[in-house]
Scaffold this motif. Structure first.
Motif, mmCIF file in Angstrom:
data_model
loop_
_atom_site.group_PDB
_atom_site.id
_atom_site.type_symbol
_atom_site.label_atom_id
_atom_site.label_comp_id
_atom_site.label_asym_id
_atom_site.label_seq_id
_atom_site.Cartn_x
_atom_site.Cartn_y
_atom_site.Cartn_z
ATOM 1 N N LEU A 1 0.806 -1.223 -0.109
ATOM 2 C CA LEU A 1 0.088 -0.065 0.000
ATOM 3 C C LEU A 1 0.792 1.222 -0.039
ATOM 4 O O LEU A 1 0.506 2.300 -0.488
ATOM 5 N N LEU A 2 2.123 1.262 0.658
ATOM 6 C CA LEU A 2 3.031 2.354 0.575
ATOM 7 C C LEU A 2 3.558 2.443 -0.659
ATOM 8 O O LEU A 2 3.352 3.749 -1.243
ATOM 9 N N VAL A 3 3.952 1.329 -1.538
ATOM 10 C CA VAL A 3 4.477 1.602 -2.672
ATOM 11 C C VAL A 3 3.300 1.975 -3.796
ATOM 12 O O VAL A 3 3.825 2.680 -4.396
ATOM 13 N N LEU A 4 2.210 1.634 -3.621
ATOM 14 C CA LEU A 4 1.312 2.027 -4.455
ATOM 15 C C LEU A 4 1.068 3.577 -4.486
ATOM 16 O O LEU A 4 0.864 4.202 -5.448
ATOM 17 N N ASP A 5 1.086 3.941 -3.093
ATOM 18 C CA ASP A 5 0.860 5.533 -2.957
ATOM 19 C C ASP A 5 1.997 6.339 -3.438
ATOM 20 O O ASP A 5 1.616 7.412 -3.952
ATOM 21 N N ALA A 6 3.255 5.782 -3.307
ATOM 22 C CA ALA A 6 4.436 6.531 -3.808
ATOM 23 C C ALA A 6 4.343 6.521 -5.238
ATOM 24 O O ALA A 6 4.568 7.521 -6.014
ATOM 25 N N PHE A 7 3.883 5.232 -5.993
ATOM 26 C CA PHE A 7 3.667 5.293 -7.127
ATOM 27 C C PHE A 7 2.698 6.083 -7.874
ATOM 28 O O PHE A 7 2.796 6.789 -8.674
ATOM 29 N N ARG A 8 1.500 6.329 -7.235
ATOM 30 C CA ARG A 8 0.409 7.125 -7.632
ATOM 31 C C ARG A 8 0.697 8.727 -7.581
ATOM 32 O O ARG A 8 0.387 9.306 -8.346
ATOM 33 N N ASP A 9 1.507 9.081 -6.351
ATOM 34 C CA ASP A 9 2.096 10.210 -6.373
ATOM 35 C C ASP A 9 2.827 10.628 -7.643
ATOM 36 O O ASP A 9 2.736 11.761 -8.178
#
Length: 191
Positions: A56-64
């Motif tokens: 979930l952290l990496v997904l949010d970083a990717f989405r950013d």
């Protein structure tokens, strides 16, 4: 999880930047919450309070990093006009070494992480799919595209790009995207 409005924006930014950088440098499998915390200069508990898992952290970083690059282009006079641009931008994103491999890793991780799969579907896949389907519906109403299932049409347009990235592990080039666009749209245009 702490409500997003209570997060310190600088800390959030540092964590997301650290996660994105580590994923790009080392690959998703090598990213750890401990490594992100050390790079961001925060405690692990801050990360776990806001993101319950690495995925979930990496997904949010990717989405950013993703959101501004893949926003659906504005509709032109003819609804069909933005589809080729959207496919080109998708191919560019998937072939960019900062994004393509990370996206493939997230898709792979989502196969074994239901929370990540749900977030990926809701935050990445569905918003982009909805924009594409709306454009296809408008093009069909304007008589530009055949009256066939819009979901099938979207799969025919974007499926080859994803197949190249996820199965062949050869990100789609702009030239390949152009071939997909020309070939697929030639068969989908209203006669």
């Amino acid at each position: 999880m702490t409500a997003p409005q209570r997060r310190n924006p600088q800390t959030r930014h540092a964590i997301l930047e650290a996660a994105f950088a580590l994923c790009h440098e080392r690959g998703y499998a090598a990213v750890t919450i401990e490594g992100v915390a050390a790079r961001a200069g925060v405690g692990k508990q801050s990360i776990y309070r806001w993101w319950p898992s690495k995925g979930l952290l990496v997904l949010d970083a990717f989405r950013d990093h993703l959101d501004p690059r893949l926003a659906t282009p504005p509709a032109a006079d003819l609804p069909l006009a933005g589809l080729p641009e959207l496919l080109h931008r998708t191919a560019e994103l998937l072939s960019d070494p900062r994004y393509g491999r990370m996206l493939a890793d997230l898709v792979a991780a989502a196969q074994h992480d239901p929370a990540l799969a749900k977030d990926f579907h809701e935050k990445v896949y569905q918003p982009n799919r909805d924009g594409t389907l709306a454009r296809i519906h408008r093009a069909q109403k304007a008589g530009e595209l055949r009256d066939i299932d819009p979901d099938l049409m979207a799969d025919l347009l974007f499926g080859p790009l994803w197949f190249r990235l996820l199965v062949m592990q050869a990100p789609p080039t702009p030239a390949y995207a152009k071939q997909v666009i020309e070939t697929t749209l030639a068969g989908l245009r209203a006669v």
